[in-house]
Design a protein around this motif. Structure first.
Motif, PDB file in Angstrom:
ATOM      1  N   HIS A 197       0.802  -1.221   0.000  1.00  0.00           N
ATOM      2  CA  HIS A 197       0.000   0.000   0.000  1.00  0.00           C
ATOM      3  C   HIS A 197       0.838   1.276   0.000  1.00  0.00           C
ATOM      4  N   GLY A 198       2.105   1.184   0.329  1.00  0.00           N
ATOM      5  CA  GLY A 198       2.967   2.363   0.385  1.00  0.00           C
ATOM      6  C   GLY A 198       3.015   3.006   1.756  1.00  0.00           C
ATOM      7  N   CYS A 199       2.031   2.742   2.584  1.00  0.00           N
ATOM      8  CA  CYS A 199       1.948   3.439   3.878  1.00  0.00           C
ATOM      9  C   CYS A 199       2.698   2.726   5.001  1.00  0.00           C
ATOM     10  N   GLY A 200       3.157   1.496   4.758  1.00  0.00           N
ATOM     11  CA  GLY A 200       3.838   0.749   5.810  1.00  0.00           C
ATOM     12  C   GLY A 200       5.331   0.701   5.613  1.00  0.00           C
ATOM     13  N   ARG A 201       5.823  -0.371   4.986  1.00  0.00           N
ATOM     14  CA  ARG A 201       7.252  -0.576   4.835  1.00  0.00           C
ATOM     15  C   ARG A 201       7.938   0.551   4.070  1.00  0.00           C
ATOM     16  N   SER A 202       7.333   1.010   2.993  1.00  0.00           N
ATOM     17  CA  SER A 202       7.940   2.088   2.203  1.00  0.00           C
ATOM     18  C   SER A 202       8.034   3.377   3.014  1.00  0.00           C
TER      19      SER A 202
ATOM     20  N   TYR B  11       2.758  12.020   2.446  1.00  0.00           N
ATOM     21  CA  TYR B  11       2.102  10.835   1.912  1.00  0.00           C
ATOM     22  C   TYR B  11       0.709  10.592   2.493  1.00  0.00           C
ATOM     23  N   GLY B  12       0.401  11.219   3.616  1.00  0.00           N
ATOM     24  CA  GLY B  12      -0.919  11.065   4.187  1.00  0.00           C
ATOM     25  C   GLY B  12      -0.871  10.515   5.603  1.00  0.00           C
ATOM     26  N   PRO B  13      -1.937  10.680   6.365  1.00  0.00           N
ATOM     27  CA  PRO B  13      -1.967  10.294   7.777  1.00  0.00           C
ATOM     28  C   PRO B  13      -1.901   8.792   8.018  1.00  0.00           C
ATOM     29  N   SER B  14      -2.133   7.986   6.976  1.00  0.00           N
ATOM     30  CA  SER B  14      -2.093   6.533   7.164  1.00  0.00           C
ATOM     31  C   SER B  14      -0.670   5.986   7.197  1.00  0.00           C
ATOM     32  N   ALA B  15       0.313   6.813   6.873  1.00  0.00           N
ATOM     33  CA  ALA B  15       1.698   6.346   6.843  1.00  0.00           C
ATOM     34  C   ALA B  15       2.187   5.990   8.252  1.00  0.00           C
ATOM     35  N   ILE B  16       2.860   4.868   8.366  1.00  0.00           N
ATOM     36  CA  ILE B  16       3.447   4.398   9.631  1.00  0.00           C
ATOM     37  C   ILE B  16       2.390   4.442  10.733  1.00  0.00           C
ATOM     38  N   CYS B  17       1.327   3.710  10.531  1.00  0.00           N
ATOM     39  CA  CYS B  17       0.203   3.774  11.464  1.00  0.00           C
ATOM     40  C   CYS B  17       0.177   2.620  12.455  1.00  0.00           C
ATOM     41  N   SER B  18       1.016   1.601  12.272  1.00  0.00           N
ATOM     42  CA  SER B  18       0.984   0.477  13.211  1.00  0.00           C
ATOM     43  C   SER B  18       1.905   0.736  14.396  1.00  0.00           C
TER      44      SER B  18
END
Length: 250
Positions: A138-143, A171-178
């Motif tokens: 999705h681009g929002c995690g590992r990347s 990139y947006g608020p969902s990035a690195i959300c975990s």
């Protein structure tokens, strides 16, 4: 040059699609990692996931036309097959995009040594001025994590929280959300600070001791004191003589 190619004889994902294909350009978010350089983040080109059906060839051609030079694919082979893009790296290489396969298992904890190796290659490409994009599902995690780690590496004065905020702003608020990804960011910075402190201590211990002074300040001071006393006596003598000759007559 990509180091590992899936055979071109295998079918691409486009041949397996059974429904309308998303033709909107694949979104690439550009994150500024220092004053002069940026890195791109995108989802997996050609991905077939849930209700999403993208065209691999369309996405790869779009990345080529954007001028992308370096592609970091963070999905392992098993994930590429599951998302029906087993030909992704071959397709990228065919259009002249240099591929780095740096697989990170989404179900496993991030590994510090493995991330540092990816960062070495990523930093080299970005600082060389090459147009570079990171891809994961999705681009929002590992990347996004790798982009934030690169920010920390190039800007040691920043905190992990600030690096995360920078990525989210672009990139947006969902990035690195975990929670796991967030904790890894904090752990990475702590490890880097510990390493820097250890290197500084080792450098200080290895530095040669300061050379002992060979001057004799007391002897010099004594000589200066004797000269000053003689000069003062001469001034007194001259002053007394001058006063006697200038006295008025009785």
């Amino acid at each position: 040059m990509v180091k590992y190619l899936v055979s071109s004889d295998e079918d691409s994902s486009d041949d397996e699609l059974d429904g309308p294909v998303e033709q909107a350009p694949i979104a690439v978010g550009w994150v500024k990692v220092d004053e002069e350089h940026s890195v791109g983040i995108s989802s997996l080109p050609g991905c077939v996931y849930g209700g999403l059906r993208r065209s691999l060839r369309y996405d790869v051609d779009y990345l080529r036309d954007m001028g992308i030079q370096e592609s970091f694919v963070l999905c392992p082979f098993s994930e590429l097959r599951a998302m029906k893009v087993r030909n992704l790296m071959w397709e990228l290489d065919e259009v002249g995009i240099n591929v780095h396969h740096a697989p990170i298992n989404p179900a496993a904890d991030l590994d510090l040594a493995a991330c540092n190796k990816i960062l070495d290659d990523l930093q080299e490409a970005v600082l060389a001025g090459k147009s570079t994009v990171l891809h994961c599902l999705h681009g929002c995690g590992r990347s996004s994590v790798m982009a934030a780690l690169l920010i920390l590496r190039l800007n040691s004065e920043l905190s992990a929280d600030t690096a995360i905020d920078i990525v989210r702003n672009y990139y947006g608020p969902s990035a690195i959300c975990s929670v796991r990804q967030y904790n890894f960011m904090r752990e990475y910075q702590e490890r880097v600070l510990e390493q820097e402190a250890s290197q500084a201590a080792a450098a200080a211990a290895a530095a040669p001791p300061a050379a002992a002074s060979t001057e004799e300040p007391m002897a010099v001071c004594a000589e200066d004191s004797m000269a000053a006393t003689a000069a003062a006596a001469a001034v007194v003598t001259v002053s007394t003589t001058s006063s006697s000759s200038a006295a008025p007559a009785c």
